[in-house]
Design a protein around this motif. Structure first.
Motif, PDB file in Angstrom:
ATOM      1  N   SER A 197      23.666  18.864   1.460  1.00  0.00           N
ATOM      2  CA  SER A 197      22.881  18.504   0.361  1.00  0.00           C
ATOM      3  C   SER A 197      24.180  17.555  -0.409  1.00  0.00           C
ATOM      4  N   ASP A 209      24.994  17.916  -3.521  1.00  0.00           N
ATOM      5  CA  ASP A 209      25.732  18.866  -4.175  1.00  0.00           C
ATOM      6  C   ASP A 209      27.034  19.524  -3.278  1.00  0.00           C
ATOM      7  N   ARG A 210      26.691  19.743  -1.988  1.00  0.00           N
ATOM      8  CA  ARG A 210      27.615  20.423  -1.171  1.00  0.00           C
ATOM      9  C   ARG A 210      28.649  19.338  -0.844  1.00  0.00           C
ATOM     10  N   TRP A 218      31.037  19.271  -3.514  1.00  0.00           N
ATOM     11  CA  TRP A 218      31.927  20.343  -3.538  1.00  0.00           C
ATOM     12  C   TRP A 218      33.041  20.113  -2.538  1.00  0.00           C
ATOM     13  N   LYS A 248      32.714  28.793  -8.645  1.00  0.00           N
ATOM     14  CA  LYS A 248      31.452  29.155  -8.038  1.00  0.00           C
ATOM     15  C   LYS A 248      31.316  29.062  -6.566  1.00  0.00           C
ATOM     16  N   ARG A 249      30.491  29.824  -6.049  1.00  0.00           N
ATOM     17  CA  ARG A 249      30.277  29.412  -4.531  1.00  0.00           C
ATOM     18  C   ARG A 249      29.773  28.131  -4.309  1.00  0.00           C
ATOM     19  N   PRO A 256      27.655  25.348  -2.960  1.00  0.00           N
ATOM     20  CA  PRO A 256      26.311  25.067  -2.667  1.00  0.00           C
ATOM     21  C   PRO A 256      25.830  24.916  -1.118  1.00  0.00           C
ATOM     22  N   ARG A 257      24.465  25.342  -1.154  1.00  0.00           N
ATOM     23  CA  ARG A 257      23.860  25.085   0.204  1.00  0.00           C
ATOM     24  C   ARG A 257      23.300  23.615   0.598  1.00  0.00           C
TER      25      ARG A 257
END
Length: 186
Positions: free
Chosen positions: A142, A144-145, A148, A182-183, A185-186
């Motif tokens: 994604s 977001d990923r 990240w 945070k972890r 994101p997927r």
């Protein structure tokens, strides 16, 4: 994690395996499963303990958690490769990202697995000849990923210095700290 009587077996003269993880129940289960597959298993729960064991008796195989209570599992990989260049080491982590995977491979790891990984995944990674190619992902990352991953890559380039990373990304330091906490994101 299944321990099967007909599990595939490791072959070769030296089947020593060092498992490094601070999750005691997980490492105990994985040790039993790897012993059932023919490995001679030794365990460690910290970077200091693992480095000491690697220097005293360098293992032929290693499975090392990335984040340990007293440091980074990459230090263990480097110590193993320093003593035994032909060792086959795998990084196992719940905090996977591209930057640390690349760093792990540069330090000599042969594979990088995300938790939860079962004994079959670990065995396959340790014994893979390198001729098999990984299948492309069915679902691409994604946006977001991707963001990240970029932040993690810059963070690793800056030797995990939050202030320098924030400066290079033109981002407020506290915002960056919240993102890093945070972890992925997927």
């Amino acid at each position: 994690m299944n321990i099967e009587a007909n599990a595939p077996q490791v072959t070769g003269d030296d089947t020593s395996l060092l498992l490094v993880d601070d999750d005691k129940p997980f490492v105990t289960r994985l040790a039993r499963a790897m012993e059932a597959r023919g490995f001679v298993v030794d365990t460690a729960e910290s970077v200091a303990e693992a480095v000491a064991k690697a220097k005293a008796h360098p293992p032929a195989y290693a499975v090392v958690d990335m984040r340990l209570g007293d440091g980074n599992g990459l230090d263990v990989i480097a110590a193993i490769r320093e003593k035994r260049a032909d060792a086959r080491a795998v990084i196992l982590t719940g905090y996977g990202n591209i930057a640390t995977a690349v760093t792990a491979v540069k330090l000599g790891a042969i594979d990088y697995l995300s938790k939860p990984a079962d004994a079959d995944d670990v065995f396959a990674a340790l014994t893979n000849s390198g001729e098999q190619r990984a299948a492309p992902p069915e679902n691409p990352m994604s946006a977001d990923r991707v963001r990240w991953e970029h932040i993690q890559r810059v963070f690793e380039m800056c030797d995990r210095n939050v202030s320098e990373t924030a400066r290079r990304l033109n981002m407020h330091r506290r915002t960056l700290q919240r993102i890093l906490a945070k972890r992925a994101p997927r």
